[in-house]
Write an enzyme that holds these catalytic residues in place. Structure first.
Site, PDB file in Angstrom:
ATOM      1  N   LYS A 229       0.846  -1.206   0.000  1.00 13.77           N
ATOM      2  CA  LYS A 229       0.000   0.000   0.000  1.00 13.77           C
ATOM      3  C   LYS A 229       0.871   1.241   0.000  1.00 13.77           C
ATOM      4  CE  LYS A 229      -2.996   2.619   3.138  1.00 13.77           C
ATOM      5  NZ  LYS A 229      -3.600   2.641   4.485  1.00 13.77           N
ATOM      6  N   ASP A 234      -2.306  10.584   3.852  1.00 15.30           N
ATOM      7  CA  ASP A 234      -3.734  10.308   3.969  1.00 15.30           C
ATOM      8  C   ASP A 234      -4.400  11.378   4.826  1.00 15.30           C
ATOM      9  OD1 ASP A 234      -6.243   9.223   4.015  1.00 15.30           O
ATOM     10  OD2 ASP A 234      -5.750   7.622   5.433  1.00 15.30           O
ATOM     11  N   LYS A 241      -9.648  13.349   8.511  1.00 14.39           N
ATOM     12  CA  LYS A 241      -9.129  12.963   9.818  1.00 14.39           C
ATOM     13  C   LYS A 241      -9.018  14.186  10.732  1.00 14.39           C
ATOM     14  CE  LYS A 241      -6.095   9.227   8.119  1.00 14.39           C
ATOM     15  NZ  LYS A 241      -6.621   8.085   8.887  1.00 14.39           N
ATOM     16  N   ASP A 252       1.751   6.319   5.880  1.00 11.01           N
ATOM     17  CA  ASP A 252       0.722   5.465   5.294  1.00 11.01           C
ATOM     18  C   ASP A 252       1.196   4.777   4.020  1.00 11.01           C
ATOM     19  OD1 ASP A 252      -1.730   4.378   5.829  1.00 11.01           O
ATOM     20  OD2 ASP A 252      -2.872   5.852   4.692  1.00 11.01           O
ATOM     21  N   GLU A 313      -9.478   4.210   2.291  1.00 13.70           N
ATOM     22  CA  GLU A 313      -9.017   4.227   0.897  1.00 13.70           C
ATOM     23  C   GLU A 313      -7.940   3.197   0.599  1.00 13.70           C
ATOM     24  OE1 GLU A 313      -5.617   5.629   2.788  1.00 13.70           O
ATOM     25  OE2 GLU A 313      -7.705   6.087   3.227  1.00 13.70           O
ATOM     26  N   ARG A 315      -7.637   0.034   1.301  1.00 11.36           N
ATOM     27  CA  ARG A 315      -8.152  -1.240   0.792  1.00 11.36           C
ATOM     28  C   ARG A 315      -8.661  -1.113  -0.640  1.00 11.36           C
ATOM     29  NH1 ARG A 315     -12.326  -1.429   5.637  1.00 11.36           N
ATOM     30  NH2 ARG A 315     -10.517  -0.329   6.474  1.00 11.36           N
TER      31      ARG A 315
END
Length: 466
Positions: A229, A234, A241, A252, A313, A315
């Protein structure tokens, strides 16, 4: 990254200061056998048989001092039992008295790590630990360098580590190893990897989404796929967030950093496999082009996903990447992702959950984790929770409401995109250490990397030591 090569050298009888190792069982007897000046020094420094404690032992001449250090078990050294010494001893040449360092070489090397890209500090000169096992030095150096590469990539701020920089890291690996690099962007990405494109669509110019692939090895060898990933930052998207939740989101892309490091280990050890590395690289940003809660997203596999949360996001982009990896029918598929906060709630920051659809593979990974002191904990792909992914208007939702079993449902979502019959393991890693330990500074770190690498060596052969 510091040059780790000088930190280990074959023992050819060079002058060196001795490091004596004792544990709680051997401490008293060892002290009784020491000359008076050593016993006096031990008493003056108040050395007790507790882990990581150490003392300087004066020699007959001013420069002939030695060291004694307490470890948990002198007969079974851990990777970290010398790391504290490596962080605190002055520069010099050292030799373990009467024994080989074995696995403790790794902690000695990793204790040298510094992330100094934005510091003006003078570089720290490495200390040298002599070993009588020259054949083991290069494999340990490779693992240490791979770990440091993960730390460097994760520690780098998002302004300096966007999708283009992540692509550049893969390109550098391809250039130095002869691997073939393919990068998919723009309209081709939108058509072929629609969820990768959608998640990254709000990013600024120069930070556009892309899918990065690397292929290496003999086509006649078993094919393995490694997916990472690569969310380079993010924000949470429109489901933004909090500031506290966003603070560490430079990490991330930790899954991509792990995937790159594991791919490098495979190539450098010439493991007899056909390697396929897949990294979806995006920034989950906010703009008029951002995808929305409630949108239905098309996938490479042909399924449609109702997006219930733009902060789920990772996944989504992994689903398209896993679909791509499965199209080549690999013998084995591994994915690394900083995927869920639920995994941290369940197991904390140091114990990554492992999800696996193949019991022999899971057993091999857990055995490798124990052997490498690189812990994993298997979590269930619980079929009973699959109904939580049902959508009223699409094939599946990306994140069920309520947040229960968050790590499990995220893994179940990914399983929808794994071709049945392909052995698959998913590592929901944190890639970050909130508190320092010897050899493991606060900040980005590799987790499950050594376990995965040992499993691959055992499964496919190659360099016996890694």
């Amino acid at each position: 990254m510091i040059d780790l090569a000088p930190c280990l050298a074959p023992d050819r009888g060079q002058p060196a200061r001795a490091i004596h190792l004792v544990d709680a069982t051997t401490f008293d007897d060892w002290v009784r056998r020491q000359p008076p000046r050593h016993r006096a020094a031990i008493g003056a420094q108040r050395l007790t048989p507790k882990g990581y404690a150490s003392a300087i032992l004066p020699g007959e001449a001013p420069e002939s001092w030695a060291v004694v250090s307490v470890v948990a078990n002198v007969d079974a050294l851990s990777p970290w039992c010398l790391a504290n010494l490596a962080e605190t001893l002055p520069d010099g040449i050292y030799r373990l008295e009467g024994r080989e360092p074995g696995v403790a070489m790794l902690g000695w090397l990793l204790a040298q790590y510094r992330f100094d890209r934005f510091r003006d500090d003078d570089p720290v000169a490495p200390r040298i630990l002599l070993t009588g096992e020259p054949a083991r030095i290069d494999p340990v150096l490779r693992i240490a360098r791979a770990t440091c590469s993960v730390r460097d990539l994760v520690n780098t701020p998002a302004a300096d580590m966007g999708p283009a920089e992540l692509e550049a890291a893969a390109a550098a690996l391809a250039e130095t190893t002869g691997a073939a690099l393919t990068v998919t962007r723009g309209g081709e990405l939108e058509r072929g990897y629609p969820m990768v494109h959608t998640v990254g669509a709000a990013a600024a110019k120069g930070r556009e989404p892309r899918l990065v692939e690397l292929e290496w090895g003999n086509a006649d060898h078993p094919r393995i796929a490694i997916v990472g990933k690569g969310v380079c930052f993010d924000s949470g998207g429109l489901d933004i967030k909090t500031s506290a939740g966003m603070r560490l989101m430079k990490k991330d892309m930790g899954g991509a950093a792990h995937a790159l490091a594991l791919a490098r280990l495979v190539i450098e050890a010439r493991l007899p496999v056909r390697l396929h590395l897949v990294i979806p690289a995006v920034e989950n940003a906010i703009s008029g082009a951002a995808f929305r809660p409630g949108d239905v997203l098309r996938t490479r596999k042909g399924l449609h996903v109702e997006n219930t949360n733009t902060d789920a996001e990772g996944r989504l982009i992994l689903a398209d990447a896993i679909t791509r990896a499965c199209e080549a029918e690999p013998d084995l598929l591994l994915d690394f992702a900083t995927l869920t906060g639920a995994a941290r709630v369940a197991l904390g920051p140091e114990l990554p959950p492992l999800f696996c659809n193949d019991d022999p593979l899971a057993d091999a990974l857990l055995a490798a984790a124990a052997a490498e002191d690189d812990p994993l904990w298997r979590m269930p792909l619980w079929d009973g929770y699959d109904e939580m992914l049902k959508s009223d208007i699409a094939d599946v939702v990306n994140a069920p409401e309520g947040g229960m079993a968050g790590a499990v449902t995220a893994a179940l979502f990914l399983r929808r995109f794994v071709t049945p019959g392909i052995a698959w393991a998913h590592f929901d890693i944190f890639a970050w250490r909130p508190a320092a330990k010897p050899g493991r500074p606060r900040g980005g770190d590799a987790m499950a990397l050594r376990a995965a690498w040992r499993m691959l060596r055992t499964r496919y052969g190659g360099d016996a030591h890694g």
